[in-house]
Design a protein around this motif. Structure first.
Motif, short mmCIF file in Angstrom:
data_model
loop_
_atom_site.label_atom_id
_atom_site.label_comp_id
_atom_site.label_asym_id
_atom_site.label_seq_id
_atom_site.Cartn_x
_atom_site.Cartn_y
_atom_site.Cartn_z
N ALA A 207 0.87 -1.12 -0.14
CA ALA A 207 0.00 0.01 -0.06
C ALA A 207 0.85 1.26 -0.01
CB ALA A 207 -1.03 0.10 1.29
N CYS B 281 1.31 3.64 -3.11
CA CYS B 281 0.91 5.02 -3.64
C CYS B 281 2.10 6.16 -2.98
CB CYS B 281 -0.09 5.42 -2.01
SG CYS B 281 -1.80 4.35 -2.39
N SER C 133 -9.65 0.38 -4.91
CA SER C 133 -9.35 -0.41 -3.75
C SER C 133 -10.07 -1.61 -3.59
CB SER C 133 -9.04 0.23 -2.35
OG SER C 133 -8.65 -0.49 -1.57
N GLY D 114 -8.71 -2.94 2.43
CA GLY D 114 -8.45 -1.50 1.83
C GLY D 114 -7.99 -0.55 2.68
N HIS E 4 -4.59 0.98 1.73
CA HIS E 4 -4.37 1.73 0.46
C HIS E 4 -5.08 3.20 0.80
CE1 HIS E 4 -5.40 -2.31 -1.21
NE2 HIS E 4 -4.42 -2.34 -1.03
N ILE F 27 -9.50 8.62 -3.87
CA ILE F 27 -9.73 7.39 -3.36
C ILE F 27 -11.08 6.74 -4.00
CG2 ILE F 27 -10.12 5.69 -1.68
CD1 ILE F 27 -8.23 7.69 -0.03
N ALA G 222 -12.88 1.68 -1.90
CA ALA G 222 -12.72 0.28 -1.45
C ALA G 222 -13.92 -0.37 -2.33
CB ALA G 222 -12.76 -0.10 0.05
N PHE H 167 -5.69 -1.52 -7.15
CA PHE H 167 -5.14 -2.75 -6.09
C PHE H 167 -6.13 -3.95 -6.30
CE2 PHE H 167 -3.61 1.04 -3.81
CZ PHE H 167 -2.13 0.40 -3.57
#
Lengths: 327, 327
Positions: free
Chosen positions: A48, A52, A63, A67, A70, A109, A112, A142
């Motif tokens: 992670a 990043c 994610s 997550g 992340h 983001i 997730a 991811f």
């Protein structure tokens, strides 16, 4: 573009934050503050943080169900994350997302995801938008070793390779898809071998070595920014805890788990920083104390955050009609 | 006023929106060089180029998921599902990702994504190219569901879909493409959630959903010859649904027949019948009837196909049944 010099202590701070966040979340689930289930990423902090750290703030990530790391690595604040896990009104999603659906669009983001491989087409689409608008931005998605056997991965990988989209397919191969080992799910030892079939390179990196992950991801990001298209990064790592908290883990041996704990990414990086004298004496202890305080605050913030009003369940489903309420 | 076809109206809606807003683009299987298998996007590639009229691989999950990702970072994609039946390949993306993105994020994610789907029979297209699956999605909060029946509505509703901030499933019945009608040259939109009264009448309300419009209109003519006055309501959007117009009409006529080409069991008519029972049962002089496709997969043979589809005779019989119904 030029890279800022890597702040090694910052990388350690993020890894330690993720580790502590997970351990505290597990505790708070036991204590009853967190009502839902948790898929912890203990043991996968280096993937992670390394990945990043190669991104800019305006780059985006998608994610997985695992997550938390992340999000923290992309700038997510533990207190809003903990409040979300607690289902409280101050959480990132007002208590509607929980662990599986944490997101913060201001931090890039995209979320997730509760569906294995569910976020991969989304990342390709974000990358398509960046490419169409001529923006110097990339998307990094991811996913775990289990996701490469989902149709959504193949569709998105083919599309991204075809259009040379600025997207990085970051596979955290932690050797298990839920309770089934990789070799019982996939007929090839290295998942990155699939990438050439979609017209882009696949590379393998030690997923427990944060600096190796960072360097590998930097190369992939540079390639994407230069118009070279996607890269598949397979980071070999290990999930130290169960698929979910409470998983009896009858599918793997104590010896295997012990062996991987000897390669713990957080402990390993701390030791490397100490031994190589790359940080000021005392800085690591001070960082550990900072992280501890940060997580104390996060848990206190979550516990003090009011629960959302029940009627708020009816809001935020739609955007532009009926005040966002259901109909 | 000039008359153009339903298909041309859709083409104009997309083209005009693409001229006024650089974030709008079209993506799907054979939408570019081919102009769409039904010709809806004919000529658009020449005007907008292959960046914005984008032929994709046959990858419905990547098309829908890619559209979602682009929408989440500020584009307004229109994606085409060549036959609505194929949306099953993208079901996770539509149901778990697209529909829920806003709600899961606590209302923060905006998903300005229009998904155009071609539905309908007849045409001996058999079981996997003929379905009208709109009701599947009525059970998924977060989506809007649109079924235009006239060129005017096709253009105005599609513009509303493109300009809106929510995901829309826009169903185009393949047998409507050649229908012509009056469409103004100047810019206009048709709002969601407003039913159209296609014919005023006093003896029975017929709610005609999507591609059955001509069937129902013909039935109303025949019924008028025998002295039965039918009011035809076209909901135009199933989500949001204009219950007020439906309920008010039934309060006036005291009888309701719902007609659609979706399969009968748990089709859109089931939901509408339930709403009418909840809100207008005291006004009803007869049971609410549904005229819909029989509950079998679409057969290939034209006679078999015709046998399962709702016909003018079926509508006439149902209306006569409710008008003559005696408690």
């Amino acid at each position: 573009m030029t890279q800022a010099p890597t702040n090694l202590l910052h990388l350690y701070r993020q890894m330690a934050t993720i580790r502590q966040f997970e351990l505290r979340a597990i505790n708070e689930r036991r204590s009853g503050l967190i009502p839902g289930f948790i898929h912890s990423c203990v043991g996968q902090e280096a993937t992670a943080v390394g990945a990043c750290a190669a991104l800019n703030r305006d780059d985006v990530i998608a994610s997985t169900h695992r997550g938390h790391g992340h999000l923290i690595a992309k700038g997510g604040e533990p207190k809003y994350m903990m409040a979300e896990l607690a289902g409280r009104s101050d959480g990132y999603c007002g208590g509607k997302g929980g662990s599986l659906h944490l997101s913060d669009f201001d931090l890039g983001i995209l979320g997730a995801n509760g569906i294995v491989a569910g976020g991969i087409p989304m990342a390709a689409g974000a990358a398509l938008a960046f490419q169409m608008r001529g923006e110097d931005r990339v998307a990094l998605v991811f996913f775990g070793d289990g996701a490469v056997n989902e149709g959504a991965f193949h569709e998105a990988a083919n599309l991204a390779g075809l259009w040379k989209l600025p997207v990085i397919f970051f596979c955290e191969n932690n050797l298990y898809g839920e309770g089934t080992p990789q070799h019982k799910q996939t007929p090839i030892p290295d998942l990155s071998a699939r990438a050439p079939g979609y017209g882009f390179p696949g590379v393998i990196v030690d997923g427990n070595d944060v600096l190796a992950v960072l360097e590998t991801t930097r190369q992939a990001v540079a390639r994407a920014r230069a118009g070279g298209g996607p890269t598949f990064i397979e980071a070999k790592t290990y999930r130290q805890r169960g698929h979910y908290e409470g998983d009896p883990m009858i599918y793997r041996s104590q010896e295997e788990m012990e062996a991987w704990k000897q390669r713990d990414p957080v402990v390993g990086f701390r030791k490397w920083l100490e031994d190589s004298n790359t940080v000021e004496p005392g800085a690591l202890d001070a960082t550990d104390a900072e992280v501890q305080a940060l997580l104390d605050d996060a848990v206190a913030f979550a516990a003090a955050s009011p629960p959302p009003a029940p009627e708020s369940a009816l809001e935020g489903v739609y955007g532009d009609t009926h005040g966002g309420r259901v109909f | 006023m000039r008359e153009i076809s339903f298909s041309q109206a859709l083409n104009e809606a997309m083209s005009e929106e693409m001229r006024r807003d650089a974030s709008v683009f079209l993506m799907g299987e054979d939408v570019g060089v081919f102009g769409g298998v039904f010709g809806v996007s004919a000529g658009m590639l020449a005007e907008f180029g292959e960046e914005r009229v984008r032929d994709t691989p046959i990858s419905e999950a990547a098309i829908v998921g890619g559209g979602l990702g682009a929408a989440l970072v500020g584009m307004r994609p229109i994606v085409e599902i060549m036959f609505a039946d194929f949306v099953t390949v993208a079901m996770d993306q539509v149901v778990n990702q697209v529909a829920k993105a806003r709600a899961m994020s606590g209302g923060k994610a905006s998903v300005p994504l229009t998904i155009r789907l071609v539905n309908g029979a007849p045409g001996s297209a058999a079981a996997q190219h003929s379905q009208s699956p709109e009701a599947w999605f009525m059970n998924v909060p977060g989506l809007k569901i649109v079924l235009p029946t006239t060129p005017y509505d096709a253009k105005g509703l599609l513009k509303t879909a493109i300009r809106g901030d929510d995901p829309v499933l826009f169903f185009e019945h393949k047998n409507l493409y050649a229908v012509t009608g009056e469409v103004p040259e100047e810019d206009y939109t048709v709002p969601f959630g407003q039913a159209a009264i296609r014919r005023e009448g006093s003896d029975a309300t017929v709610i005609a959903i999507g591609g059955v419009s001509a069937t129902v209109a013909e039935a109303a003519e025949r019924l008028a010859e025998s002295g039965i006055s039918v009011e035809i309501i076209d909901p135009r959007t199933l989500v949001p649904l204009d219950t007020e117009t439906l309920v008010n009409s039934v309060k006036k006529t005291h009888r309701a027949v719902i007609v659609h080409e979706a399969h009968r069991r748990a089709g859109p008519g089931a939901e509408i019948a339930a709403i009418l029972a909840e809100q207008a049962i005291g006004y009803l002089d007869a049971p609410i009837l549904r005229v819909a496709t029989k509950n079998v997969p679409f057969p290939y043979n034209p006679d078999l196909e015709q046998f399962i589809l709702p016909t003018v005779d079926d509508v006439v019989a149902a209306v006569e049944g409710v008008v003559k119904y005696m408690l």
